[in-house]
Write a protein that holds these residues in place. Structure first.
Motif, PDB file in Angstrom:
ATOM      1  N   ALA A 189       2.183   6.687  10.193  1.00 48.68           N
ATOM      2  CA  ALA A 189       2.311   5.269   9.852  1.00 48.68           C
ATOM      3  C   ALA A 189       3.708   4.762  10.200  1.00 48.68           C
ATOM      4  O   ALA A 189       3.865   3.662  10.742  1.00 48.68           O
ATOM      5  CB  ALA A 189       2.016   5.062   8.370  1.00 48.68           C
ATOM      6  N   PHE A 190       4.731   5.559   9.897  1.00 44.90           N
ATOM      7  CA  PHE A 190       6.105   5.168  10.223  1.00 44.90           C
ATOM      8  C   PHE A 190       6.243   4.866  11.710  1.00 44.90           C
ATOM      9  O   PHE A 190       6.808   3.834  12.104  1.00 44.90           O
ATOM     10  CB  PHE A 190       7.082   6.275   9.822  1.00 44.90           C
ATOM     11  CG  PHE A 190       8.493   6.038  10.287  1.00 44.90           C
ATOM     12  CD1 PHE A 190       9.345   5.227   9.553  1.00 44.90           C
ATOM     13  CD2 PHE A 190       8.965   6.611  11.460  1.00 44.90           C
ATOM     14  CE1 PHE A 190      10.647   4.981   9.984  1.00 44.90           C
ATOM     15  CE2 PHE A 190      10.259   6.375  11.902  1.00 44.90           C
ATOM     16  CZ  PHE A 190      11.102   5.561  11.161  1.00 44.90           C
ATOM     17  N   GLN A 191       5.721   5.745  12.548  1.00 44.47           N
ATOM     18  CA  GLN A 191       5.840   5.547  13.993  1.00 44.47           C
ATOM     19  C   GLN A 191       5.103   4.295  14.459  1.00 44.47           C
ATOM     20  O   GLN A 191       5.594   3.545  15.307  1.00 44.47           O
ATOM     21  CB  GLN A 191       5.330   6.797  14.717  1.00 44.47           C
ATOM     22  CG  GLN A 191       6.250   8.000  14.504  1.00 44.47           C
ATOM     23  CD  GLN A 191       5.633   9.312  14.940  1.00 44.47           C
ATOM     24  OE1 GLN A 191       4.418   9.504  14.845  1.00 44.47           O
ATOM     25  NE2 GLN A 191       6.457  10.243  15.396  1.00 44.47           N
ATOM     26  N   ARG A 192       3.932   4.028  13.869  1.00 46.96           N
ATOM     27  CA  ARG A 192       3.192   2.814  14.236  1.00 46.96           C
ATOM     28  C   ARG A 192       3.966   1.565  13.833  1.00 46.96           C
ATOM     29  O   ARG A 192       4.047   0.602  14.604  1.00 46.96           O
ATOM     30  CB  ARG A 192       1.815   2.805  13.569  1.00 46.96           C
ATOM     31  CG  ARG A 192       0.808   3.753  14.168  1.00 46.96           C
ATOM     32  CD  ARG A 192      -0.605   3.398  13.731  1.00 46.96           C
ATOM     33  NE  ARG A 192      -0.723   3.325  12.274  1.00 46.96           N
ATOM     34  CZ  ARG A 192      -0.964   4.373  11.494  1.00 46.96           C
ATOM     35  NH1 ARG A 192      -1.086   5.584  12.026  1.00 46.96           N
ATOM     36  NH2 ARG A 192      -1.074   4.234  10.178  1.00 46.96           N
ATOM     37  N   SER A 250       6.585  -5.086   9.295  1.00 44.51           N
ATOM     38  CA  SER A 250       6.421  -3.722   9.809  1.00 44.51           C
ATOM     39  C   SER A 250       7.675  -2.893   9.573  1.00 44.51           C
ATOM     40  O   SER A 250       7.597  -1.699   9.264  1.00 44.51           O
ATOM     41  CB  SER A 250       6.099  -3.754  11.308  1.00 44.51           C
ATOM     42  OG  SER A 250       4.832  -4.321  11.539  1.00 44.51           O
ATOM     43  N   ALA A 251       8.846  -3.517   9.688  1.00 48.82           N
ATOM     44  CA  ALA A 251      10.103  -2.805   9.445  1.00 48.82           C
ATOM     45  C   ALA A 251      10.195  -2.350   7.995  1.00 48.82           C
ATOM     46  O   ALA A 251      10.607  -1.219   7.708  1.00 48.82           O
ATOM     47  CB  ALA A 251      11.289  -3.695   9.804  1.00 48.82           C
ATOM     48  N   VAL A 297       0.844  -1.203   0.000  1.00 50.74           N
ATOM     49  CA  VAL A 297       0.000   0.000   0.000  1.00 50.74           C
ATOM     50  C   VAL A 297       0.877   1.251   0.000  1.00 50.74           C
ATOM     51  O   VAL A 297       0.609   2.222  -0.720  1.00 50.74           O
ATOM     52  CB  VAL A 297      -0.952  -0.008   1.218  1.00 50.74           C
ATOM     53  CG1 VAL A 297      -1.711   1.311   1.309  1.00 50.74           C
ATOM     54  CG2 VAL A 297      -1.930  -1.173   1.118  1.00 50.74           C
ATOM     55  N   ILE A 298       1.977   1.224   0.794  1.00 49.04           N
ATOM     56  CA  ILE A 298       2.896   2.361   0.820  1.00 49.04           C
ATOM     57  C   ILE A 298       3.578   2.518  -0.541  1.00 49.04           C
ATOM     58  O   ILE A 298       3.740   3.633  -1.050  1.00 49.04           O
ATOM     59  CB  ILE A 298       3.973   2.179   1.910  1.00 49.04           C
ATOM     60  CG1 ILE A 298       3.361   1.653   3.206  1.00 49.04           C
ATOM     61  CG2 ILE A 298       4.739   3.473   2.125  1.00 49.04           C
ATOM     62  CD1 ILE A 298       2.656   2.610   4.040  1.00 49.04           C
ATOM     63  N   ASP A 299       3.985   1.380  -1.132  1.00 48.23           N
ATOM     64  CA  ASP A 299       4.610   1.430  -2.458  1.00 48.23           C
ATOM     65  C   ASP A 299       3.670   2.058  -3.479  1.00 48.23           C
ATOM     66  O   ASP A 299       4.084   2.857  -4.337  1.00 48.23           O
ATOM     67  CB  ASP A 299       4.974   0.014  -2.926  1.00 48.23           C
ATOM     68  CG  ASP A 299       6.184  -0.546  -2.202  1.00 48.23           C
ATOM     69  OD1 ASP A 299       6.929   0.244  -1.602  1.00 48.23           O
ATOM     70  OD2 ASP A 299       6.384  -1.771  -2.236  1.00 48.23           O
ATOM     71  N   CYS A 306       7.730   4.010   4.216  1.00 52.79           N
ATOM     72  CA  CYS A 306       7.152   5.320   4.570  1.00 52.79           C
ATOM     73  C   CYS A 306       8.175   6.430   4.375  1.00 52.79           C
ATOM     74  O   CYS A 306       7.871   7.479   3.799  1.00 52.79           O
ATOM     75  CB  CYS A 306       6.672   5.303   6.020  1.00 52.79           C
ATOM     76  SG  CYS A 306       5.141   4.409   6.306  1.00 52.79           S
ATOM     77  N   LEU A 307       9.406   6.204   4.861  1.00 53.26           N
ATOM     78  CA  LEU A 307      10.452   7.208   4.693  1.00 53.26           C
ATOM     79  C   LEU A 307      10.803   7.406   3.224  1.00 53.26           C
ATOM     80  O   LEU A 307      11.019   8.540   2.771  1.00 53.26           O
ATOM     81  CB  LEU A 307      11.707   6.796   5.475  1.00 53.26           C
ATOM     82  CG  LEU A 307      11.688   7.007   6.981  1.00 53.26           C
ATOM     83  CD1 LEU A 307      13.033   6.625   7.581  1.00 53.26           C
ATOM     84  CD2 LEU A 307      11.352   8.449   7.339  1.00 53.26           C
TER      85      LEU A 307
END
Length: 298
Positions: free
Chosen positions: A180-183, A196-197, A151-153, A203-204
């Motif tokens: 999202a990154f923090q979660r 998750s990693a 989804v991020i991609d 995200c970054l």
């Protein structure tokens, strides 16, 4: 359940067709029938009452993206509209499949669209532009509900493909990517969750894609970069800690600092200046291998 058997059989056939996309679109005997086959048997399944059939229809469109040459432009437009519509499907698996399918459709549109000035947008790009705020919101919702790096991609692909149209949504995109990154980082630390990693790293990367897109706009946007800094630099600061806990994200965060340094408002903000001694500190502690990534921001 015998009543379900025909639907399940059709889903299986659609799976075979999608798996054979390369053979079907390259062989002389079959490539001419692929488009009519999809129009007659795949596109109607976007209206199926069965979620797994709607998801399968999205997946088939993903498989044929880049391989199928559409002659019926109305059907091509309709296929893109159906995939976008599935982003709001009541079933989350359908939403995620549609999100990934749309990414492949956009990549195909970028590769095969006309570069001539004044030429009309590719049909897929036309569809995405017409409902861009709703599409972005659908991706934000999925990011909040499930940590799927695809989804991020896909969001990153949209940012890259529609860089000229993305500026009004930049703050919303950055806010959602940072949250999202923090979660994802918390989830990774809690259970050593590799997925998750990867999602956190993506995200970054997506933030950097956005900053790159904004930097490429005809007019400089130093004030917008300064506003985005407030959301992103706290994350960069957390990554650049002496303990080395943020090392997985170090390369991306250094690229972020470089983008702010070259495109942000002058003079540098105190928060951005504070990053530079941190870079020296992490180099001294553990990040010798990242010296090439550190040169540009320094």
């Amino acid at each position: 359940d015998s009543a379900q058997r025909p639907v399940r059989e059709k889903e299986g056939v659609m799976g075979i067709i999608g798996a054979l996309y390369e053979t079907l679109t390259k062989k002389k005997d079959t490539k001419a029938v692929v488009e009519p086959l999809i129009i007659e048997h795949v596109l109607p399944e976007f209206q199926s009452p069965h979620g797994f059939m709607r998801a399968r229809a999205c997946w088939v469109m993903q498989q044929f993206a880049g391989s199928l040459t559409w002659h019926n432009k109305l059907a091509q437009l309709n296929s893109a509209q159906n995939v976008v519509q599935c982003l709001k499907d009541p079933e989350l698996p359908v939403q995620v499949t549609a999100a990934t399918a749309l990414m492949y459709l956009i990549k195909d549109a970028e590769e095969n669209g006309s570069d001539e000035e004044g030429s009309p947008d590719h049909p897929v790009i036309q569809v995405v532009k017409s409902v861009l705020p709703q599409i972005l919101q659908a991706y934000f919702t999925m990011m909040n509900e499930i940590g799927v790096d695809e989804v991020i991609d896909a969001l990153s692909t949209i940012i890259s493909a529609l860089s000229d149209d993305i500026e009004p949504y930049a703050i919303d995109i950055v806010t959602n990517l940072c949250s999202a990154f923090q979660r994802y980082v918390v989830a990774n630390e809690a259970s050593d969750d590799d997925e998750s990693a990867v999602a956190a790293m993506n995200c970054l990367e997506s933030v950097n894609v956005l900053l790159d897109a904004l930097a490429a706009l005809p007019e400089d946007k130093p004030q917008l970069f300064r506003t985005i800094e407030a959301h992103v630099l706290p994350i960069v600061t957390a990554i650049l800690n002496p303990s080395g806990q943020g090392v997985d994200y170090l390369e991306n965060s250094l690229q972020t600092v470089e983008l702010f340094a070259f495109n942000g408002q002058s003079p540098f903000s105190p928060e951005l200046w504070a990053i530079f001694p941190m870079i020296f500190n992490v180099y001294d502690k553990y990040a010798w291998d990242y010296i090439h990534d550190m040169i540009s921001p320094l």
